[in-house]
Design an enzyme around this catalytic site. Sequence first.
Site, PDB file in Angstrom:
ATOM      1  CD1 TRP A 255      -9.071 -11.675 -43.265  1.00 27.88           C
ATOM      2  CD2 TRP A 255      -7.650 -10.694 -44.688  1.00 27.88           C
ATOM      3  NE1 TRP A 255      -9.352 -10.326 -43.296  1.00 27.88           N
ATOM      4  CE2 TRP A 255      -8.496  -9.704 -44.156  1.00 27.88           C
ATOM      5  CE3 TRP A 255      -6.673 -10.321 -45.605  1.00 27.88           C
ATOM      6  CZ2 TRP A 255      -8.410  -8.355 -44.523  1.00 27.88           C
ATOM      7  CZ3 TRP A 255      -6.574  -8.986 -45.970  1.00 27.88           C
ATOM      8  CH2 TRP A 255      -7.434  -8.022 -45.430  1.00 27.88           C
TER       9      TRP A 255
ATOM     10  CG  ASP B 204      -2.821 -13.866 -41.494  1.00 26.24           C
ATOM     11  OD1 ASP B 204      -2.637 -13.229 -40.445  1.00 26.24           O
ATOM     12  OD2 ASP B 204      -3.445 -13.414 -42.474  1.00 26.24           O
TER      13      ASP B 204
ATOM     14  CE  LYS C  12      -6.558  -7.202 -38.502  1.00 30.22           C
ATOM     15  NZ  LYS C  12      -7.951  -7.041 -38.903  1.00 30.22           N
TER      16      LYS C  12
END
Lengths: 362, 362
Positions: free
Chosen positions: A102, A174, A198
Amino acid sequence: MSRVYNFSAGPAALPEPVLRKAAAEMLDWCGSGQSVMEMSHRGPDYMSIHAQAQQDLRDLLNIPDSYKILFLQGGGTTQFEMVPINLLRGKGKADYVITGEWSKRAAQEARAFCQVNVVADSANAKGQHTFVPKQSDWKLKKDAAYVHVCTNETLGGVEYHWTPDTGKVPLVADMSSHILSKQIDVSKYGLIYAGAQKNIGPAGLVLVIVREDLIGHAVPTPPPMFNYKVHADHDSMLNTPPTYSIYMAGLVFQWLKQQGGVAEMEKRNIQKANLLYDALDRLPFYSTKVNKGDRSRMNVPFTLPDARLDEAFLAGAKERGMVQLKGHRLIGGMRASIYNAMPLSGVETLVAYLNEFAQKNG
Amino acid sequence: MSRVYNFSAGPAALPEPVLRKAAAEMLDWCGSGQSVMEMSHRGPDYMSIHAQAQQDLRDLLNIPDSYKILFLQGGGTTQFEMVPINLLRGKGKADYVITGEWSKRAAQEARAFCQVNVVADSANAKGQHTFVPKQSDWKLKKDAAYVHVCTNETLGGVEYHWTPDTGKVPLVADMSSHILSKQIDVSKYGLIYAGAQKNIGPAGLVLVIVREDLIGHAVPTPPPMFNYKVHADHDSMLNTPPTYSIYMAGLVFQWLKQQGGVAEMEKRNIQKANLLYDALDRLPFYSTKVNKGDRSRMNVPFTLPDARLDEAFLAGAKERGMVQLKGHRLIGGMRASIYNAMPLSGVETLVAYLNEFAQKNG
């Protein structure tokens, strides 16, 4: 089938009381005679839901008044673009720390907008990421517009258990896959973003928590949908927001408060992660790759001694009410995602199965 | 409160059987032991929902195989930007027809990307829009990249009851507030877009139906989230899509099919709109502004003889189980949005109340 233990990395399990409340309110929210899906976003009913979700998130994370909370669309992926568009402020370069897929993608996207300095990259010769580079090894630039990190890598299972110190250069994180799982000091960050799917709520919502002085410096004429100032000025109502997703997120925030807030979640998450890692360490049948100090409490990847056993492992797990344990296609093996909504009993069931499967096949 | 008749312009009422099904499936979708909100978007359960929603929409609107269906985020507002970014194809200019607030905003946003030719504008001296300019009055440019129209204006209640003929220049239509309310010939359009929160499902989802030859010509290095090709190549799964919104939209598509499809909806919508407009025409107490031939079957704005009566009108409506009748702040007066999910009985209740209120106050 009755409810399963869902180890998906995202979209992921939600707290059952939240789902029950949403189901009960589907045709009539609080005597309004409407579903939240059917309400005008400018009406008092929805506006109260919107404001309450913001306030509850502010309470849960102790977000200082000098930070705006934005409820946006487009997921974390859109933030890969909005961050440079809004935060470069004419500086032309930004620092990125790479600890997995990511953070690597975030850096790739930013290259369209600026010079990306990779100040540290934990990839080994095979491209695997198994640790967070120590900050003393980072090659930070003083004139960078910001430093970008991904504080929990969902694929590899690498997590920061410390907060970088980037001095006057804003720290951008993030936190998609571990926000609200542990206490953080928001004031150490310039901007935090997190896809909802999530630890927060349904996919289609992304949270941005941004220090006010960083708003209003976007590149000339960015698309309005990519401009934090436009969204901040409209309180995330430039256009119709994803109202139902915000309502669901709001229910999760209220559930978190009832459970004892983020401190209590952190305690439970440490307990769940320790239980699972202890079993993986104790049973030589299973392997883990990530350095012990950088192990994620949210995403626990592990492998069996032979990939030909994977299918039997997954089938047995399903028989025992556990789903979504297959690892990401880029990593292989297994992955157990154990976010806030995963109860201790789910991890206990998994640990019992790890023992059983190793005994039978070891 | 029991269920109300909800005349909101959007987010708007959804079919009650759809809400009941969603509530029933909230904790366990089809024996999976999970809510649709909790499913991995890459798993077979969600993938089947995604594909079925696409196929049902294709069936409902007879969408030719040469058109892609995209499920995106960011609402119609993001399409104001994505359309020029993707469809200008180096031409530098585009034609816009202005029939109300939404087509005006689309043209405004496009000015950041190209020369906008306003080929017709129905605004009167007060800025009000009450008709669709005849195509013979449009000043179309042969070298325009596309012609943009908004085929139903939610604020003013102006609707196209005919399809423009733009020859070889692609026709682009914002159909947010009347898609699926009537039959259309998709092959007459280069691109159709529609925010979901009126006739389709929850806010946070926008549909794009685009002819394949118009994909793949975006300006150099657009943000990937703004590139139709990237979304088409990933089947709307470049990143996590708004899965629950797509599931809800899919339930609406299936409900539409059960009702007899778009042809049946069109019949019912004509019946509902006639009933309401007939009452407004018959009762001199109420005024409407839009030309009879251009009246929207979805959004019906009207005014009382004195704005000081508005509050009493709305309060009486609420007592009778009708909400969201207040007009848009830019237009004032009242507005009844009567999308697919509004039953005939809702319009009948409104008409009875229109009679009653006029008698008491006329």
